[in-house]
Design a protein around this motif. Structure first.
Motif, short mmCIF file in Angstrom:
data_model
loop_
_atom_site.label_atom_id
_atom_site.label_comp_id
_atom_site.label_asym_id
_atom_site.label_seq_id
_atom_site.Cartn_x
_atom_site.Cartn_y
_atom_site.Cartn_z
N LEU A 164 0.82 -1.21 0.00
CA LEU A 164 0.00 0.00 0.00
C LEU A 164 0.86 1.27 0.00
O LEU A 164 0.56 2.21 -0.74
N ILE A 165 1.90 1.27 0.83
CA ILE A 165 2.79 2.44 0.88
C ILE A 165 3.45 2.65 -0.47
O ILE A 165 3.52 3.77 -0.99
N CYS A 166 3.93 1.56 -1.08
CA CYS A 166 4.61 1.67 -2.38
C CYS A 166 3.65 2.16 -3.47
O CYS A 166 4.03 2.99 -4.30
N GLU A 167 2.42 1.66 -3.46
CA GLU A 167 1.43 2.13 -4.42
C GLU A 167 1.18 3.63 -4.24
O GLU A 167 1.14 4.39 -5.21
N ASP A 168 1.03 4.05 -2.98
CA ASP A 168 0.80 5.48 -2.70
C ASP A 168 1.97 6.33 -3.17
O ASP A 168 1.77 7.40 -3.75
N ILE A 169 3.18 5.87 -2.91
CA ILE A 169 4.36 6.64 -3.29
C ILE A 169 4.44 6.81 -4.80
O ILE A 169 4.69 7.90 -5.31
N VAL A 170 4.20 5.73 -5.54
CA VAL A 170 4.26 5.82 -7.01
C VAL A 170 3.16 6.74 -7.52
O VAL A 170 3.39 7.57 -8.40
N GLN A 171 1.96 6.62 -6.94
CA GLN A 171 0.86 7.52 -7.33
C GLN A 171 1.24 8.98 -7.07
O GLN A 171 1.00 9.84 -7.91
N GLU A 172 1.85 9.24 -5.90
CA GLU A 172 2.26 10.61 -5.56
C GLU A 172 3.28 11.16 -6.56
O GLU A 172 3.25 12.34 -6.90
N VAL A 173 4.17 10.29 -7.01
CA VAL A 173 5.19 10.72 -7.99
C VAL A 173 4.51 11.15 -9.28
O VAL A 173 4.84 12.19 -9.85
N PHE A 174 3.52 10.37 -9.74
CA PHE A 174 2.82 10.73 -10.97
C PHE A 174 1.95 11.98 -10.79
O PHE A 174 1.87 12.82 -11.69
N ILE A 175 1.33 12.11 -9.63
CA ILE A 175 0.54 13.31 -9.35
C ILE A 175 1.44 14.53 -9.36
O ILE A 175 1.12 15.57 -9.95
N SER A 176 2.60 14.41 -8.71
CA SER A 176 3.57 15.51 -8.67
C SER A 176 4.05 15.87 -10.08
O SER A 176 4.17 17.04 -10.43
N LEU A 177 4.30 14.84 -10.90
CA LEU A 177 4.72 15.07 -12.28
C LEU A 177 3.67 15.89 -13.02
O LEU A 177 3.98 16.85 -13.71
N TRP A 178 2.40 15.54 -12.83
CA TRP A 178 1.30 16.25 -13.48
C TRP A 178 1.18 17.68 -12.96
O TRP A 178 1.04 18.63 -13.72
N GLU A 179 1.25 17.84 -11.62
CA GLU A 179 1.07 19.16 -11.01
C GLU A 179 2.20 20.13 -11.36
O GLU A 179 1.99 21.33 -11.46
N LYS A 180 3.42 19.61 -11.53
CA LYS A 180 4.57 20.47 -11.79
C LYS A 180 4.87 20.61 -13.28
O LYS A 180 5.91 21.11 -13.66
N LEU A 181 3.93 20.18 -14.10
CA LEU A 181 4.12 20.18 -15.55
C LEU A 181 4.61 21.52 -16.09
O LEU A 181 5.57 21.59 -16.84
#
Length: 194
Positions: free
Chosen positions: A48-65
């Motif tokens: 669960l932690i690993c899934e959350d971390i990977v999701q956060e990385v993609f969200i951050s990638l999108w937000e900082k576009l």
């Protein structure tokens, strides 16, 4: 179209993504999600932690576009996962197993240090170009041409106090807009021998 976009290089996918092509983001997500999750799981071993971390990385990638320029997408994503796991572990009372796994993660090679520095340098250049024209001109004369505040004031027919204000405003702007992740990576890699 889906099959065609999945065959594109990271550089092309990232360029399309920067142009707000949703298929490009999906292709990046599809290409890297499983690999990033596996990498995270090797380090932390909590699904669960690993899934959350990977999701956060993609969200951050999108937000900082709009604000981030990434030179090497794959390296950026893997470093982002490692950084977030390190932060997560730092916030916990973690076991000796987690600590030993974290210590065994290989440090970036000299090549990836160069990539990180290039990404950081590009981000700084992009931010400098966003400064108001006079502020940008003063800052470049100060930092790129190493002119003193008095020399800048004389050259631009400004008061020394105005020059100081422009430099102070530029530094505040940079400090508030630089990706803290890249600063920490840059500092870390400066002290690690490749």
């Amino acid at each position: 179209m889906e099959k065609e976009i999945s065959k594109l290089t990271d550089a092309t996918l990232y360029r399309l993504f920067k142009d707000k092509d949703p298929d490009a983001f999906q292709a990046i997500f599809d290409k890297y999600w499983k690999r990033l999750y596996s990498y995270a799981y090797k380090i932390y071993q909590d699904e669960l932690i690993c899934e959350d971390i990977v999701q956060e990385v993609f969200i951050s990638l999108w937000e900082k576009l709009a604000d981030t320029e990434i030179v090497h997408l794959e390296g950026y994503l893997f470093r982002a996962v490692k950084y977030r796991i390190a932060n997560h572990i730092r916030d916990l009372k973690f076991t000796e197993l987690h600590e030993s796994i974290l210590l065994q993660i290989p440090y970036p090679t000299t090549a990836s240090k160069n990539i990180e520095f290039e990404e950081f340098e590009q981000q700084i250049k992009t931010l400098i170009e966003k400064l108001p024209p006079k502020c940008r001109e003063v800052f470049k004369l100060s930092r790129h041409e190493q002119l003193s505040n008095t020399e800048i004031a004389s050259k631009l027919n400004l008061s020394t106090r105005t020059v100081e204000t422009h430099i102070s405003n530029a530094l505040k702007f940079l400090k508030n807009n630089i990706d803290p992740y890249q600063i920490s990576l840059l500092i870390t890699t400066m002290f690690i021998k490749g």
